[in-house]
Design a protein around this motif. Structure first.
Motif, PDB file in Angstrom:
ATOM      1  N   TYR A   1     103.366  43.873  59.900  1.00  0.00           N
ATOM      2  CA  TYR A   1     102.083  43.742  58.427  1.00  0.00           C
ATOM      3  C   TYR A   1     102.431  44.194  57.532  1.00  0.00           C
ATOM      4  CZ  TYR A   1      99.741  46.254  62.536  1.00  0.00           C
ATOM      5  OH  TYR A   1      99.157  46.666  63.113  1.00  0.00           O
ATOM      6  N   LEU A   2     104.210  44.136  57.032  1.00  0.00           N
ATOM      7  CA  LEU A   2     104.637  43.434  55.421  1.00  0.00           C
ATOM      8  C   LEU A   2     104.965  42.205  55.609  1.00  0.00           C
ATOM      9  CD1 LEU A   2     105.826  43.571  53.434  1.00  0.00           C
ATOM     10  CD2 LEU A   2     108.136  44.186  54.560  1.00  0.00           C
ATOM     11  N   SER A   3     105.205  41.259  56.856  1.00  0.00           N
ATOM     12  CA  SER A   3     104.952  39.763  56.662  1.00  0.00           C
ATOM     13  C   SER A   3     103.921  39.138  56.618  1.00  0.00           C
ATOM     14  CB  SER A   3     105.924  39.342  58.888  1.00  0.00           C
ATOM     15  OG  SER A   3     105.157  38.363  58.612  1.00  0.00           O
ATOM     16  N   LEU A   4     102.354  39.728  57.593  1.00  0.00           N
ATOM     17  CA  LEU A   4     101.179  39.641  57.188  1.00  0.00           C
ATOM     18  C   LEU A   4     100.866  39.684  55.471  1.00  0.00           C
ATOM     19  CD1 LEU A   4      99.739  41.459  59.860  1.00  0.00           C
ATOM     20  CD2 LEU A   4      99.913  38.829  60.215  1.00  0.00           C
ATOM     21  N   TRP A   5     101.968  40.664  54.826  1.00  0.00           N
ATOM     22  CA  TRP A   5     101.149  41.024  53.067  1.00  0.00           C
ATOM     23  C   TRP A   5     101.401  39.462  52.794  1.00  0.00           C
ATOM     24  CZ3 TRP A   5      97.870  42.078  49.714  1.00  0.00           C
ATOM     25  CH2 TRP A   5      97.910  41.827  48.882  1.00  0.00           C
ATOM     26  N   ASP A   6     103.501  40.061  53.147  1.00  0.00           N
ATOM     27  CA  ASP A   6     103.997  39.044  52.722  1.00  0.00           C
ATOM     28  C   ASP A   6     102.849  37.080  52.106  1.00  0.00           C
ATOM     29  OD1 ASP A   6     105.407  40.212  51.575  1.00  0.00           O
ATOM     30  OD2 ASP A   6     107.445  40.474  53.161  1.00  0.00           O
ATOM     31  N   ASN A   7     102.656  36.411  53.111  1.00  0.00           N
ATOM     32  CA  ASN A   7     102.166  35.522  53.840  1.00  0.00           C
ATOM     33  C   ASN A   7     100.411  34.889  53.451  1.00  0.00           C
ATOM     34  OD1 ASN A   7     103.952  33.833  54.832  1.00  0.00           O
ATOM     35  ND2 ASN A   7     104.094  35.434  56.579  1.00  0.00           N
ATOM     36  N   TYR A   8      99.886  36.772  53.310  1.00  0.00           N
ATOM     37  CA  TYR A   8      98.572  36.653  52.624  1.00  0.00           C
ATOM     38  C   TYR A   8      98.440  35.405  51.571  1.00  0.00           C
ATOM     39  CZ  TYR A   8      93.439  38.930  51.854  1.00  0.00           C
ATOM     40  OH  TYR A   8      92.066  39.069  51.349  1.00  0.00           O
ATOM     41  N   ASP A   9      97.701  35.269  51.341  1.00  0.00           N
ATOM     42  CA  ASP A   9      97.085  34.619  50.167  1.00  0.00           C
ATOM     43  C   ASP A   9      96.462  35.698  49.502  1.00  0.00           C
ATOM     44  OD1 ASP A   9      95.726  32.944  47.341  1.00  0.00           O
ATOM     45  OD2 ASP A   9      94.295  31.658  49.444  1.00  0.00           O
ATOM     46  N   LYS A  10      96.522  36.001  48.368  1.00  0.00           N
ATOM     47  CA  LYS A  10      96.547  37.210  47.253  1.00  0.00           C
ATOM     48  C   LYS A  10      95.648  36.143  46.359  1.00  0.00           C
ATOM     49  CE  LYS A  10     100.981  39.299  48.494  1.00  0.00           C
ATOM     50  NZ  LYS A  10     101.438  38.061  49.628  1.00  0.00           N
ATOM     51  N   SER A  11      94.890  35.040  46.145  1.00  0.00           N
ATOM     52  CA  SER A  11      94.156  34.904  45.623  1.00  0.00           C
ATOM     53  C   SER A  11      92.610  35.154  45.901  1.00  0.00           C
ATOM     54  CB  SER A  11      94.285  33.536  45.697  1.00  0.00           C
ATOM     55  OG  SER A  11      94.152  32.426  46.262  1.00  0.00           O
ATOM     56  N   GLN A  12      92.562  35.924  46.741  1.00  0.00           N
ATOM     57  CA  GLN A  12      91.415  35.695  47.818  1.00  0.00           C
ATOM     58  C   GLN A  12      90.668  37.016  47.091  1.00  0.00           C
ATOM     59  OE1 GLN A  12      90.817  35.391  51.849  1.00  0.00           O
ATOM     60  NE2 GLN A  12      93.008  35.386  52.216  1.00  0.00           N
ATOM     61  N   GLN A  13      91.715  37.800  46.949  1.00  0.00           N
ATOM     62  CA  GLN A  13      90.246  39.217  46.353  1.00  0.00           C
ATOM     63  C   GLN A  13      91.696  40.042  45.750  1.00  0.00           C
ATOM     64  OE1 GLN A  13      90.564  41.646  50.174  1.00  0.00           O
ATOM     65  NE2 GLN A  13      88.539  40.612  50.998  1.00  0.00           N
ATOM     66  N   SER A  14      90.350  40.757  44.805  1.00  0.00           N
ATOM     67  CA  SER A  14      91.348  40.512  43.708  1.00  0.00           C
ATOM     68  C   SER A  14      91.440  42.598  43.650  1.00  0.00           C
ATOM     69  CB  SER A  14      90.239  40.584  42.011  1.00  0.00           C
ATOM     70  OG  SER A  14      90.732  41.270  40.852  1.00  0.00           O
ATOM     71  N   LEU A  15      92.565  42.829  43.595  1.00  0.00           N
ATOM     72  CA  LEU A  15      93.155  44.388  44.091  1.00  0.00           C
ATOM     73  C   LEU A  15      93.683  44.769  42.894  1.00  0.00           C
ATOM     74  CD1 LEU A  15      93.003  46.259  46.867  1.00  0.00           C
ATOM     75  CD2 LEU A  15      94.982  45.510  47.613  1.00  0.00           C
ATOM     76  N   TRP A  16      94.340  46.088  42.263  1.00  0.00           N
ATOM     77  CA  TRP A  16      95.100  46.671  42.159  1.00  0.00           C
ATOM     78  C   TRP A  16      95.155  48.024  41.859  1.00  0.00           C
ATOM     79  CZ3 TRP A  16      90.634  44.858  40.585  1.00  0.00           C
ATOM     80  CH2 TRP A  16      89.841  45.798  39.876  1.00  0.00           C
TER      81      TRP A  16
END
Length: 165
Positions: free
Chosen positions: A140-155
């Motif tokens: 799951y960490l690898s999936l998060w590291d490779n996730y396109d974080k520009s897709q959704q705003s989250l904080w």
């Protein structure tokens, strides 16, 4: 005992409902872990922001019993089961992972949205970084590291648990 991970979301009286959901899940999950609380915009409809988190641990309940328990917790906390799929809700609990089980019923496991929604993947990667997705064969960490974080705003948000955990 099965290792499970559950996503929790709320955008109606969200601080209260998050606390209620966590307290209820603590009744049937041991070795309990809870991610940070994240705030995100509504996805799929125009509504107020959600609080989201993932919790996990071990349970002696079967997958069917976990699904039934989650639905009852939602109803006990004011969830309208007849509401549209994409709508505001008091409490939304989704079983994400039950050990390495891959099934479609009683719930889709692993849940399809794990690698699609930042509000699921980031908190899951926090509390289960080395666990491997049973279909994608990546942690799951690898999936998060490779996730396109520009897709959704989250904080991340500061959250007062008031002794719940």
């Amino acid at each position: 005992m099965a290792r499970i991970y559950i996503s929790l979301g709320s955008n109606i009286n969200k601080a209260h409902n998050v606390r209620q959901g966590i307290a209820a899940m603590g009744e049937f999950i041991s070795d309990f872990a809870v991610s940070d609380v994240f705030e995100s915009e509504s996805v799929g409809f125009d509504g107020s922001n959600f609080y989201n988190l993932v919790c996990g641990g071990e349970t002696s309940l079967s997958v069917d019993e976990v699904c039934q328990t989650l639905r009852q917790i939602e109803v006990d906390n004011g969830r309208d089961r007849s509401a549209k799929k994409f709508s505001s809700r008091t409490l939304d609990l989704d079983l994400l992972v039950y050990d390495a089980l891959v099934v479609e019923k009683p719930a889709q496991l692993p849940r399809h949205e794990i690698d699609k929604n930042a509000f699921v993947l980031w908190p899951l990667a926090q509390i289960a970084p080395s666990i491997v997705h049973p279909v994608l064969n990546q942690s799951y960490l690898s999936l998060w590291d490779n996730y396109d974080k520009s897709q959704q705003s989250l904080w991340a948000v500061e959250f007062d648990w008031q002794g719940i955990i």
